[in-house]
Design a protein around this motif. Structure first.
Motif, PDB file in Angstrom:
ATOM      1  N   UNK A  99     -24.470 -20.237 -30.465  1.00  0.00           N
ATOM      2  CA  UNK A  99     -23.688 -19.029 -30.256  1.00  0.00           C
ATOM      3  C   UNK A  99     -22.212 -19.377 -30.157  1.00  0.00           C
ATOM      4  N   UNK A 100     -21.358 -18.412 -30.547  1.00  0.00           N
ATOM      5  CA  UNK A 100     -19.930 -18.701 -30.524  1.00  0.00           C
ATOM      6  C   UNK A 100     -19.439 -19.013 -29.113  1.00  0.00           C
ATOM      7  N   UNK A 101     -19.960 -18.304 -28.109  1.00  0.00           N
ATOM      8  CA  UNK A 101     -19.534 -18.561 -26.726  1.00  0.00           C
ATOM      9  C   UNK A 101     -19.865 -19.994 -26.320  1.00  0.00           C
ATOM     10  N   UNK A 102     -21.050 -20.463 -26.739  1.00  0.00           N
ATOM     11  CA  UNK A 102     -21.436 -21.841 -26.435  1.00  0.00           C
ATOM     12  C   UNK A 102     -20.525 -22.821 -27.166  1.00  0.00           C
ATOM     13  N   UNK A 103     -20.177 -22.467 -28.401  1.00  0.00           N
ATOM     14  CA  UNK A 103     -19.313 -23.365 -29.183  1.00  0.00           C
ATOM     15  C   UNK A 103     -17.918 -23.463 -28.567  1.00  0.00           C
ATOM     16  N   UNK A 104     -17.383 -22.343 -28.085  1.00  0.00           N
ATOM     17  CA  UNK A 104     -16.073 -22.370 -27.420  1.00  0.00           C
ATOM     18  C   UNK A 104     -16.119 -23.264 -26.189  1.00  0.00           C
ATOM     19  N   UNK A 105     -17.205 -23.141 -25.431  1.00  0.00           N
ATOM     20  CA  UNK A 105     -17.362 -23.969 -24.241  1.00  0.00           C
ATOM     21  C   UNK A 105     -17.430 -25.440 -24.621  1.00  0.00           C
ATOM     22  N   UNK A 106     -18.169 -25.765 -25.681  1.00  0.00           N
ATOM     23  CA  UNK A 106     -18.307 -27.151 -26.109  1.00  0.00           C
ATOM     24  C   UNK A 106     -16.975 -27.719 -26.603  1.00  0.00           C
ATOM     25  N   UNK A 107     -16.160 -26.892 -27.259  1.00  0.00           N
ATOM     26  CA  UNK A 107     -14.841 -27.357 -27.713  1.00  0.00           C
ATOM     27  C   UNK A 107     -13.988 -27.726 -26.510  1.00  0.00           C
ATOM     28  N   UNK A 108     -13.997 -26.893 -25.484  1.00  0.00           N
ATOM     29  CA  UNK A 108     -13.226 -27.203 -24.272  1.00  0.00           C
ATOM     30  C   UNK A 108     -13.733 -28.493 -23.651  1.00  0.00           C
ATOM     31  N   UNK A 161     -18.858 -32.994 -34.745  1.00  0.00           N
ATOM     32  CA  UNK A 161     -19.672 -33.081 -33.528  1.00  0.00           C
ATOM     33  C   UNK A 161     -20.467 -31.807 -33.295  1.00  0.00           C
ATOM     34  N   UNK A 162     -19.867 -30.648 -33.598  1.00  0.00           N
ATOM     35  CA  UNK A 162     -20.543 -29.381 -33.333  1.00  0.00           C
ATOM     36  C   UNK A 162     -21.353 -28.884 -34.531  1.00  0.00           C
ATOM     37  N   UNK A 163     -21.327 -29.672 -35.614  1.00  0.00           N
ATOM     38  CA  UNK A 163     -22.077 -29.331 -36.824  1.00  0.00           C
ATOM     39  C   UNK A 163     -21.709 -27.942 -37.330  1.00  0.00           C
ATOM     40  N   UNK A 164     -20.415 -27.718 -37.481  1.00  0.00           N
ATOM     41  CA  UNK A 164     -19.918 -26.460 -38.013  1.00  0.00           C
ATOM     42  C   UNK A 164     -18.805 -26.766 -39.003  1.00  0.00           C
ATOM     43  N   UNK A 165     -18.123 -25.746 -39.502  1.00  0.00           N
ATOM     44  CA  UNK A 165     -17.061 -25.956 -40.481  1.00  0.00           C
ATOM     45  C   UNK A 165     -15.697 -26.025 -39.799  1.00  0.00           C
ATOM     46  N   UNK A 166     -14.732 -26.660 -40.483  1.00  0.00           N
ATOM     47  CA  UNK A 166     -13.384 -26.708 -39.939  1.00  0.00           C
ATOM     48  C   UNK A 166     -12.803 -25.303 -39.836  1.00  0.00           C
ATOM     49  N   UNK A 167     -13.156 -24.429 -40.776  1.00  0.00           N
ATOM     50  CA  UNK A 167     -12.670 -23.042 -40.728  1.00  0.00           C
ATOM     51  C   UNK A 167     -13.108 -22.384 -39.419  1.00  0.00           C
ATOM     52  N   UNK A 168     -14.381 -22.619 -39.035  1.00  0.00           N
ATOM     53  CA  UNK A 168     -14.863 -22.052 -37.779  1.00  0.00           C
ATOM     54  C   UNK A 168     -14.117 -22.643 -36.591  1.00  0.00           C
ATOM     55  N   UNK A 169     -13.814 -23.930 -36.656  1.00  0.00           N
ATOM     56  CA  UNK A 169     -13.079 -24.576 -35.567  1.00  0.00           C
ATOM     57  C   UNK A 169     -11.697 -23.956 -35.430  1.00  0.00           C
ATOM     58  N   UNK A 170     -11.013 -23.742 -36.553  1.00  0.00           N
ATOM     59  CA  UNK A 170      -9.682 -23.127 -36.496  1.00  0.00           C
ATOM     60  C   UNK A 170      -9.749 -21.753 -35.838  1.00  0.00           C
TER      61      UNK A 170
END
Length: 233
Positions: A2-11, A29-38
């Motif tokens: 979930x996006x909320x989980x991904x935001x938490x993991x980035x922090x 590390x999060x197995x997603x795209x750079x676009x999503x990270x941005x």
């Protein structure tokens, strides 16, 4: 994820890094795209999370940012319990007791769904450790490291030769059957490692050594890289 989980993991990822972290490293590390990270970084900034940086260079999290305590994943709980089990079996009595207390506190604090990970762990560390007999007070040595105090050491080497020296201890390392105190030795004017089972007597002095333990650890790692091409972890 979930996006909320991904935001938490980035922090969390930014919190544990002392250097800027690139979007590519985060995406891997999060197995997603750079676009999503941005997009996620932009969302965090919009929520006033103190993330600094830019694409192509990397991102850092300003110090002092607080998060709700014990928002742990199942893997994080399992890692913490396994580490505490290891310390409980190998640490000095005070450290072992603290490790057991930590496991109990984790079990009492985590959400109900994570409690079986603590109370019925799938992983386990050996409960016994065949450490060689030692007379050194490890709690006192850890205290000397934390307070940057010198230690007067009466030591016997592998050839049974006894020496007396003053050291600046800054780290304790664990080997298969021994603990090692890593220190700067005033007598040798160099880094030295001392097996705790060979210490005859150690006295923590009132004198503080003129360096921070963290600075000595950094110099020790640089010394290892220069001399042997390896790094102590």
């Amino acid at each position: 994820m979930r996006r909320a989980d991904r935001l938490f993991q980035i922090v969390q990822l930014l919190r544990r890094s002392s250097q800027p972290v690139t979007a590519e490293a985060i995406a891997t590390e999060l197995e997603t795209s750079k676009r999503s990270v941005y997009r996620d970084i932009a969302a965090l900034m919009a929520q006033r999370v103190p993330v600094r940086g830019e694409a192509g260079i990397g991102y850092v999290l300003d110090s002092g940012f607080d998060m709700p305590p014990l928002m742990l994943t199942s893997d994080e709980v399992e890692a913490a319990v396994l580490g505490a089990q290891w310390v409980a079996g190998r640490g000095d009595p005070a450290l072992a007791r603290a490790a057991r207390d930590l496991i109990a506190k984790i079990a009492a604090t985590v959400p109900e769904r994570l409690r079986p990970v603590v109370l019925e762990p799938a992983l386990g560390a050996p409960k016994t450790w065949n450490v060689l007999p030692e007379t050194l007070d490890m709690a006192a040595m850890r205290g000397a490291i934390h307070s940057a105090r010198k230690v007067a050491l009466h030591y016997k080497d592998e050839k049974e030769a006894e020496t007396r020296r003053t050291i600046w201890p800054f780290q304790v390392a664990y080997r298969e059957t021994t603990r090692i105190v890593i220190a700067w030795c005033e007598t040798r004017d160099d880094f030295r490692m001392f097996r705790t089972d060979r210490v005859i007597l150690a006295e923590v002095l009132e004198d503080r050594y003129p360096a921070r333990p963290a600075a000595l650890r950094a110099k020790w790692r640089a010394h290892l890289r220069e001399q042997y091409g390896v790094e102590e972890h």
